[in-house]
Write a protein that holds these residues in place. Structure first.
Motif, PDB file in Angstrom:
ATOM      1  N   GLN A  38       0.849  -1.186   0.000  1.00 14.84           N
ATOM      2  CA  GLN A  38       0.000   0.000   0.000  1.00 14.84           C
ATOM      3  C   GLN A  38       0.887   1.240   0.000  1.00 14.84           C
ATOM      4  N   MET A  39       0.656   2.144  -0.926  1.00 12.45           N
ATOM      5  CA  MET A  39       1.456   3.360  -0.983  1.00 12.45           C
ATOM      6  C   MET A  39       1.094   4.291   0.171  1.00 12.45           C
ATOM      7  N   PRO A  40       2.095   4.861   0.855  1.00 11.81           N
ATOM      8  CA  PRO A  40       1.819   5.833   1.920  1.00 11.81           C
ATOM      9  C   PRO A  40       1.642   7.240   1.342  1.00 11.81           C
ATOM     10  N   GLY A  41       1.269   8.181   2.211  1.00  9.62           N
ATOM     11  CA  GLY A  41       1.203   9.564   1.774  1.00  9.62           C
ATOM     12  C   GLY A  41       2.566  10.216   1.722  1.00  9.62           C
ATOM     13  N   CYS A  42       3.436   9.862   2.688  1.00  3.99           N
ATOM     14  CA  CYS A  42       4.803  10.379   2.717  1.00  3.99           C
ATOM     15  C   CYS A  42       5.617   9.526   3.667  1.00  3.99           C
ATOM     16  N   VAL A  43       6.929   9.702   3.627  1.00  4.85           N
ATOM     17  CA  VAL A  43       7.845   9.033   4.553  1.00  4.85           C
ATOM     18  C   VAL A  43       8.697  10.112   5.201  1.00  4.85           C
ATOM     19  N   VAL A  44       8.824  10.043   6.531  1.00  7.29           N
ATOM     20  CA  VAL A  44       9.583  11.054   7.266  1.00  7.29           C
ATOM     21  C   VAL A  44      10.639  10.354   8.125  1.00  7.29           C
ATOM     22  N   PHE A  45      11.825  10.984   8.225  1.00  7.35           N
ATOM     23  CA  PHE A  45      12.960  10.390   8.932  1.00  7.35           C
ATOM     24  C   PHE A  45      13.383  11.291  10.098  1.00  7.35           C
ATOM     25  N   PRO A  46      12.817  11.118  11.269  1.00  3.41           N
ATOM     26  CA  PRO A  46      13.275  11.885  12.424  1.00  3.41           C
ATOM     27  C   PRO A  46      14.652  11.410  12.874  1.00  3.41           C
TER      28      PRO A  46
END
Length: 458
Positions: A38-46
């Motif tokens: 499933q494709m996400p809306g975005c990916v974030v790397f804290p």
């Protein structure tokens, strides 16, 4: 993903730590579980806990779902995104913060790999025993969230047995640390145990305090081959009855043996029904005695051959027969579905025979291997997800396997977790009351349901 959310995420982590382009999101649209994507809306790397807290506050305010991810090696769909979600990838929070030899503890960020933790412990003359098959790339946060096991689970236990404390970010962005370096601590509820195995549904694990133990000074590896599965299972039972607890007691069935030999060329016999990998560790004298006793028990139960590794190099080659099992099976068919069911040791031979009967019934190829010492089996379907009719048979066969495991007093998962893949089967094992308690705990900690929605239960 609304632009206001993306703009706020850029403010929190910087523009270089946010992915939004479709080609960049594709690698984060699946994990190690076959046929789930499933494709996400975005990916974030804290890179720090404060950023994780700020992201969750934003998600809470905008009611945006969040799926936490490490290296994506999970095998139950636990880190598969949901539509329009934020994938919160902690892989860059990978520092080992402290190794305390005086208290035998190690503090690491959630993105540190299991192998890096084991190597850091070994460099200090200490030992971190849990060894999931993906340990070279799996992250410790993911291990804790899934309560991962491994080959050494029989003697040394699983991830839960080595967690002394956790830093947790709650869905509303609040941060707290539960646990400490004390061996004894019974003040209040054991909250760390609530979050171990919670699969990212109750909070985000950002730091892990682990217990280490002294490195065993000696080890010996044996490989026994059998013409009958029942003989291998009886060997396991007799070893435990003799009050020998090996650090590893693994098995491969005929299908897996053939695949491993074609892949790794270890020198395995191709005409046997089962293979046992046995390892003992500890004081050198005890290791020699236990190895001799296990070899004798194996022969007494009809082992065709018992090979004892002459040195560490040969031990590694023999162990490779088991550690390469999944990779070897994955070469055979376009889709490899590695399942996970556990039964009492006394039911192992019956369960393996049942899996073989199910394979014949549904005309499927299933290789079975696993941790025979603790009853944890990995029936592995060699199939093709593009064949809808065959996948329907795979689903029906898997359901029968899980139903039989529960009927025999076992569980639908020993170490892979529930996630998406096992969600339909959890009520069968847990029952109505336990399912209600699970849902109520989740509702209290995450009332808006933003953390890993749809996992474990709807």
């Amino acid at each position: 993903m609304p632009q206001e959310v993306l703009s706020a995420l850029r403010e929190i982590v910087g523009p270089d730590q946010l992915l939004t382009a479709p080609e960049d999101l594709i690698p984060y649209s699946f994990d190690g579980t076959a046929a789930l994507q499933q494709m996400p809306g975005c990916v974030v790397f804290p890179r720090q806990t404060e950023q994780v807290a700020a992201i969750l506050k934003l998600a809470q305010r905008t009611r945006t779902p969040v799926v936490t991810r490490g290296s994506g090696t999970g095998l139950s769909g636990g880190s598969v995104p949901v539509p329009d979600c934020i994938v919160l990838c902690l892989a860059k929070m990978d520092r080992i913060l402290e190794l305390d030899r005086a208290n035998l503890t190690l503090l690491a960020e959630a993105g540190a790999t299991t192998q890096a933790i084991a190597d850091a412990a070994a460099a200090a003359g200490l030992f971190y025993p849990p060894d999931p098959g993906s340990m070279k790339i799996s992250t410790i946060g993911g291990n804790v969230a899934e309560n991962s096991g491994g080959l050494r689970g029989l003697k040394y236990g699983i991830t839960r047995n080595y967690v002394m404390g956790l830093e947790i970010v709650l869905p509303d962005g609040e941060v707290f640390f539960t646990g400490n370096k004390c061996v004894k601590d019974v003040a209040g509820y054991s909250l760390k145990d609530l979050f171990i195995g919670s699969e990212g549904t109750l909070g985000v694990i950002t730091k892990v305090l682990l217990r280490l133990i002294p490195q065993p000074p000696a080890k010996k590896t044996l490989l026994a081959t059998y013409d009958q599965m029942e003989a291998a299972a009886q060997t396991v039972s007799d070893i435990i009855a003799a009050q020998i607890i090996p650090c590893t007691l693994e098995f491969l069935d005929r299908t897996t043996i053939h695949c491993v030999e074609a892949y790794a060329h270890v020198g395995l016999p191709l005409d046997c029904e089962a293979l046992l990998l046995m390892e003992t560790d500890g004081h050198p004298a005890a290791v020699e005695e236990e190895a001799a006793r296990m070899a004798e028990i194996a022969r007494r139960n009809g082992a065709r051959e018992v090979r004892v590794a002459r040195d560490n190099a040969e031990a590694l080659r023999l162990a490779a027969a088991r550690r390469n099992a999944f990779s070897a099976l994955a070469r055979v068919s376009p889709t490899t579905i590695l399942e996970d069911a556990t039964v009492p040791r006394s039911e192992l031979a019956r369960m393996v025979r049942f899996i073989q009967a199910v394979a014949r019934k549904y005309q499927l190829r299933i290789g079975t291997f696993g941790h025979m010492g603790d009853g944890n089996l990995h029936p592995t379907f060699l199939t093709d997800e593009r064949n809808a009719e065959e996948m329907h048979r795979v689903e029906a066969a898997a359901r029968e396997i899980f139903e039989e495991a529960v009927r025999l007093g076992g569980t639908i998962t020993g170490e892979h977790g529930v996630g998406l893949a096992k969600k339909p089967f959890l009520p069968m094992q847990a029952g109505a009351v336990q399912m209600r308690v699970l849902r109520e705990i989740r509702r209290v900690l995450d009332p808006q349901g933003i953390l890993n929605p749809g996992k474990m239960f709807d």
